[in-house]
Every structure is written in C-alpha cells, then in structure tokens.
Motif scaffolding. Structure first.
Motif, PDB file in Angstrom:
ATOM      1  N   VAL A  26       0.850  -1.197   0.000  1.00  0.00           N
ATOM      2  CA  VAL A  26       0.000   0.000   0.000  1.00  0.00           C
ATOM      3  C   VAL A  26       0.885   1.247   0.000  1.00  0.00           C
ATOM      4  N   TYR A  27       0.757   2.036  -1.044  1.00  0.00           N
ATOM      5  CA  TYR A  27       1.412   3.347  -1.088  1.00  0.00           C
ATOM      6  C   TYR A  27       0.385   4.370  -0.618  1.00  0.00           C
ATOM      7  N   TYR A  28       0.774   5.221   0.294  1.00  0.00           N
ATOM      8  CA  TYR A  28      -0.186   6.216   0.766  1.00  0.00           C
ATOM      9  C   TYR A  28       0.400   7.620   0.741  1.00  0.00           C
ATOM     10  N   CYS A  29      -0.530   8.593   0.642  1.00  0.00           N
ATOM     11  CA  CYS A  29      -0.121  10.006   0.652  1.00  0.00           C
ATOM     12  C   CYS A  29      -1.257  10.819   1.271  1.00  0.00           C
ATOM     13  N   PHE A  30      -1.334  12.088   0.980  1.00  0.00           N
ATOM     14  CA  PHE A  30      -2.331  12.955   1.621  1.00  0.00           C
ATOM     15  C   PHE A  30      -3.747  12.632   1.126  1.00  0.00           C
ATOM     16  N   ALA A  31      -3.941  12.752  -0.184  1.00  0.00           N
ATOM     17  CA  ALA A  31      -5.304  12.606  -0.719  1.00  0.00           C
ATOM     18  C   ALA A  31      -5.496  11.337  -1.549  1.00  0.00           C
ATOM     19  N   GLY A  32      -4.405  10.628  -1.832  1.00  0.00           N
ATOM     20  CA  GLY A  32      -4.528   9.441  -2.673  1.00  0.00           C
ATOM     21  C   GLY A  32      -4.826   9.811  -4.112  1.00  0.00           C
ATOM     22  N   ALA A  33      -4.290  10.959  -4.544  1.00  0.00           N
ATOM     23  CA  ALA A  33      -4.593  11.433  -5.895  1.00  0.00           C
ATOM     24  C   ALA A  33      -3.342  11.582  -6.761  1.00  0.00           C
ATOM     25  N   HIS A  34      -2.186  11.819  -6.157  1.00  0.00           N
ATOM     26  CA  HIS A  34      -0.988  12.090  -6.958  1.00  0.00           C
ATOM     27  C   HIS A  34       0.177  11.165  -6.588  1.00  0.00           C
ATOM     28  N   ALA A  35       0.825  11.444  -5.442  1.00  0.00           N
ATOM     29  CA  ALA A  35       2.058  10.718  -5.097  1.00  0.00           C
ATOM     30  C   ALA A  35       1.849   9.210  -5.011  1.00  0.00           C
ATOM     31  N   SER A  36       0.829   8.795  -4.265  1.00  0.00           N
ATOM     32  CA  SER A  36       0.617   7.352  -4.099  1.00  0.00           C
ATOM     33  C   SER A  36       0.168   6.700  -5.404  1.00  0.00           C
ATOM     34  N   VAL A  37      -0.571   7.450  -6.213  1.00  0.00           N
ATOM     35  CA  VAL A  37      -1.036   6.922  -7.512  1.00  0.00           C
ATOM     36  C   VAL A  37       0.167   6.709  -8.437  1.00  0.00           C
ATOM     37  N   VAL A  38       1.066   7.692  -8.460  1.00  0.00           N
ATOM     38  CA  VAL A  38       2.249   7.596  -9.331  1.00  0.00           C
ATOM     39  C   VAL A  38       3.160   6.451  -8.873  1.00  0.00           C
ATOM     40  N   ALA A  39       3.413   6.375  -7.567  1.00  0.00           N
ATOM     41  CA  ALA A  39       4.297   5.316  -7.051  1.00  0.00           C
ATOM     42  C   ALA A  39       3.722   3.934  -7.359  1.00  0.00           C
ATOM     43  N   SER A  40       2.420   3.768  -7.136  1.00  0.00           N
ATOM     44  CA  SER A  40       1.822   2.447  -7.397  1.00  0.00           C
ATOM     45  C   SER A  40       1.802   2.144  -8.899  1.00  0.00           C
ATOM     46  N   ALA A  41       1.643   3.195  -9.728  1.00  0.00           N
ATOM     47  CA  ALA A  41       1.657   2.987 -11.183  1.00  0.00           C
ATOM     48  C   ALA A  41       3.059   2.567 -11.654  1.00  0.00           C
ATOM     49  N   ILE A  42       4.089   3.170 -11.067  1.00  0.00           N
ATOM     50  CA  ILE A  42       5.469   2.758 -11.412  1.00  0.00           C
ATOM     51  C   ILE A  42       5.672   1.312 -10.986  1.00  0.00           C
ATOM     52  N   HIS A  43       5.198   0.994  -9.785  1.00  0.00           N
ATOM     53  CA  HIS A  43       5.369  -0.364  -9.256  1.00  0.00           C
ATOM     54  C   HIS A  43       4.723  -1.415 -10.180  1.00  0.00           C
ATOM     55  N   CYS A  44       3.556  -1.068 -10.719  1.00  0.00           N
ATOM     56  CA  CYS A  44       2.827  -2.024 -11.573  1.00  0.00           C
ATOM     57  C   CYS A  44       3.289  -1.983 -13.028  1.00  0.00           C
ATOM     58  N   GLY A  45       4.220  -1.091 -13.354  1.00  0.00           N
ATOM     59  CA  GLY A  45       4.721  -1.016 -14.724  1.00  0.00           C
ATOM     60  C   GLY A  45       3.867  -0.163 -15.640  1.00  0.00           C
ATOM     61  N   ILE A  46       2.925   0.579 -15.069  1.00  0.00           N
ATOM     62  CA  ILE A  46       2.073   1.453 -15.891  1.00  0.00           C
ATOM     63  C   ILE A  46       2.878   2.680 -16.324  1.00  0.00           C
ATOM     64  N   LEU A  47       3.739   3.160 -15.452  1.00  0.00           N
ATOM     65  CA  LEU A  47       4.662   4.248 -15.791  1.00  0.00           C
ATOM     66  C   LEU A  47       6.066   3.660 -15.957  1.00  0.00           C
ATOM     67  N   PRO A  48       6.883   4.249 -16.838  1.00  0.00           N
ATOM     68  CA  PRO A  48       8.206   3.665 -17.108  1.00  0.00           C
ATOM     69  C   PRO A  48       9.159   3.753 -15.915  1.00  0.00           C
ATOM     70  N   SER A  49      10.053   2.777 -15.832  1.00  0.00           N
ATOM     71  CA  SER A  49      11.039   2.793 -14.735  1.00  0.00           C
ATOM     72  C   SER A  49      12.454   3.059 -15.259  1.00  0.00           C
ATOM     73  N   THR A  50      12.548   3.383 -16.575  1.00  0.00           N
ATOM     74  CA  THR A  50      13.890   3.636 -17.132  1.00  0.00           C
ATOM     75  C   THR A  50      14.045   5.068 -17.654  1.00  0.00           C
ATOM     76  N   ARG A  51      12.959   5.794 -17.699  1.00  0.00           N
ATOM     77  CA  ARG A  51      13.019   7.177 -18.190  1.00  0.00           C
ATOM     78  C   ARG A  51      11.955   8.013 -17.481  1.00  0.00           C
ATOM     79  N   VAL A  52      12.083   9.330 -17.640  1.00  0.00           N
ATOM     80  CA  VAL A  52      11.070  10.223 -17.048  1.00  0.00           C
ATOM     81  C   VAL A  52       9.934  10.406 -18.063  1.00  0.00           C
ATOM     82  N   PRO A  53       8.709  10.102 -17.670  1.00  0.00           N
ATOM     83  CA  PRO A  53       7.595  10.263 -18.621  1.00  0.00           C
ATOM     84  C   PRO A  53       7.240  11.748 -18.784  1.00  0.00           C
ATOM     85  N   ASN A  54       6.521  12.058 -19.849  1.00  0.00           N
ATOM     86  CA  ASN A  54       6.087  13.457 -19.994  1.00  0.00           C
ATOM     87  C   ASN A  54       4.779  13.671 -19.223  1.00  0.00           C
TER      88      ASN A  54
END
Lengths: 163, 123
Positions: free
Chosen positions: A14-42
């Motif tokens: 479980v990744y958690y943050c203040f509202a569950g809208a940005h930081a925790s969503v991004v971290a969990s998306a990286i963890h699941c491979g939805i966001l790249p782990s080798t480059r910075v997305p736009n």
C-alpha cells in the motif's frame, strides 16, 4: 531426494499520501509497470494514468487497487489526509494484534517525496476546481521528482524480494 | 474479531474498553499518548481496543478500518462511545467532559454516571 515446490507469497503493498490522488497513484503505477522505470515520462503520460488527480475527497481513506506487479503482489494506493502517522500506526497495530505475518504487507508513505508544485497543483485542481492547470502543474512537479519515485519503488521492490 | 471503542476523548474510549474487559476502574489508566491501544482479549477471545481521533476525521478512519478489514480479512467492529452515551438523556455533555478531562469537581458523580451508562453500550 526431496522435491520441494516453493510457492511465492503474495504481498499487499500500500502506497499512501495525503489525498490518494498524486504521489501514491504515481508510485503504485510505477510499481505495476504502468509508468516507465527507465526514463522520465512526460506530463501527458502522467496525467493519463488511471486514478491520477481523480480522488473524490469524500472517499479518502479507501485503499484502491492499482494492479498486480510482476511477482503477483497486490498494489494499492490510498489517502490518509494529515493522519498518515496515526492511521499507519493503527493499521500496523491491528495487523500485529491479529497475528498476521509482518512480512505479508508493506505500507509506504509517498507524501514526503512530492514538492511544492505538486501540492499547489493538487490544491488548484481539487480545492479550487482549476482542474486543467492544476493537473498540469502537479504532473510537472511529479516529473521533477520522478527519480525519487523510482528510488522509492525500487527500494520497496527490493524489500519484497527479500521476503 | 477486533472491537474498537471510539471517542474523541481519550479517557472515555479507554474507560469503555476497560469496562468491556471488566476492569471498572478509572484510576489505573496510564497516560499513554497513543491514539490506538489494545487493552487485551475478552472472554470470547475478541481483542478489545480504544481509538481516539478528531470527529472531523470520522469518515477517513471508517474507510481505513473497513479497507484494512477487507484487505486482511479481519472482522472489525467500531463503536462510537459518545453517540451511545448521549442516547441516554440523563447524561449531559458536561458529565463526559469532566470525566474526559479528569476535572476534580463533581468527578465522582460524573464517573459513576458515565460508567453506569457505559454498560448499555458494551457489545
């Protein structure tokens, strides 16, 4: 000769943050491979991830499933307002009382990573209804801190492989 | 099962949990700063706990407890102590405040009233 079949244990992460809208969503998306782990997305890629900047303030506190990682672990994200230390303590205590294996779950705070831009962007979008500009600003802030997110997720993944 | 007694007043939540466990004493309550305390198991093997937070966060905690119960398959029952106490008309807000803040004036009278009423909300 023994033929021992080792079954991988499925963890709850479980990744958690203040509202569950940005930081925790991004971290969990990286963890699941939805966001790249080798480059910075736009910014567009960040905004397009599921649940990004879409948390309903009335539903903060509900753990939401982002997906399953490559090891089969369930990856959740949630918001805890300014009660992060209190609620994470409460959850860990409940798990200890119920004698659930401490290695079966990981709770990771993601809020300290994000910077002012993401906080202001989130505020503009969620509090003042300036959604488009707020979303862009928050995504720009995430981009600037993206390597910190990658480090955090990498450490979490490392700890899951140690279990 | 986990039975959680909730009140925005720490001492009231502690008292409810202690009453459930049959320890009818307000004197041996230690000054813990934690918002969540497990006081022990009752006769049925349920863990009896107390929880304190500001009432404005009620929904947040409700969702978090429900979520954790679902994630780990734990049966959690949360009882709002104050709500239960106010149902009885003979108990006023000031009785609860005197007990919650440990005010010496009228303390004995108030603690007696609160403890009598706690019996009716214990599950």
């Amino acid at each position: 000769m023994f033929n021992i079949e080792l079954e991988d244990r499925v963890l709850v992460i479980v990744y958690y943050c203040f509202a569950g809208a940005h930081a925790s969503v991004v971290a969990s998306a990286i963890h699941c491979g939805i966001l790249p782990s080798t480059r910075v997305p736009n910014c567009e890629e960040i905004i397009k991830i599921p649940y990004y900047d879409s948390a309903d303030p009335d539903h903060i506190g509900i753990p939401s499933l982002m997906g399953i990682d490559e090891r089969g672990n369930k990856v959740y994200f949630m918001g805890m307002y300014n009660q992060r230390s209190e609620i994470s303590f409460l959850i860990k205590e409940i798990i200890r009382i119920e004698e659930i294996n401490q290695n079966d779950f990981i709770f990771q705070d993601t809020f300290p990573i994000i910077g002012l831009a993401t906080k202001v962007g989130g505020l503009l979008s969620k509090r003042f209804g300036i959604t488009m500009q707020g979303r862009l600003l928050s995504a720009w802030g995430i981009k600037r801190k993206y390597y910190d997110f990658l480090n955090l997720v990498c450490n979490v993944k490392k700890s899951t492989s140690d279990v | 099962m986990i039975i959680i007694y909730y009140s925005p007043f720490k001492r009231i939540a502690w008292l409810a949990a202690q009453t459930h466990l049959g320890k009818f004493s307000a004197d041996d309550i230690c000054l813990l700063q934690k918002n969540f305390i497990c006081w022990g198991k009752d006769r049925n093997g349920n863990n009896v706990c107390s929880l304190t937070y500001h009432r404005q966060h009620q929904q947040l905690y409700k969702y978090a407890l429900q979520g954790i119960g679902t994630l780990f398959n734990i049966n959690i029952v949360c009882i709002d102590v104050d709500e239960g106490l106010y149902r009885n008309k003979q108990l006023k807000m000031w009785h609860i405040i005197i007990v919650a803040w440990n005010v010496p004036i009228f303390y004995d009278r108030c603690i007696k009233l609160v403890m009598n009423n706690l019996q009716s909300i214990i599950v």
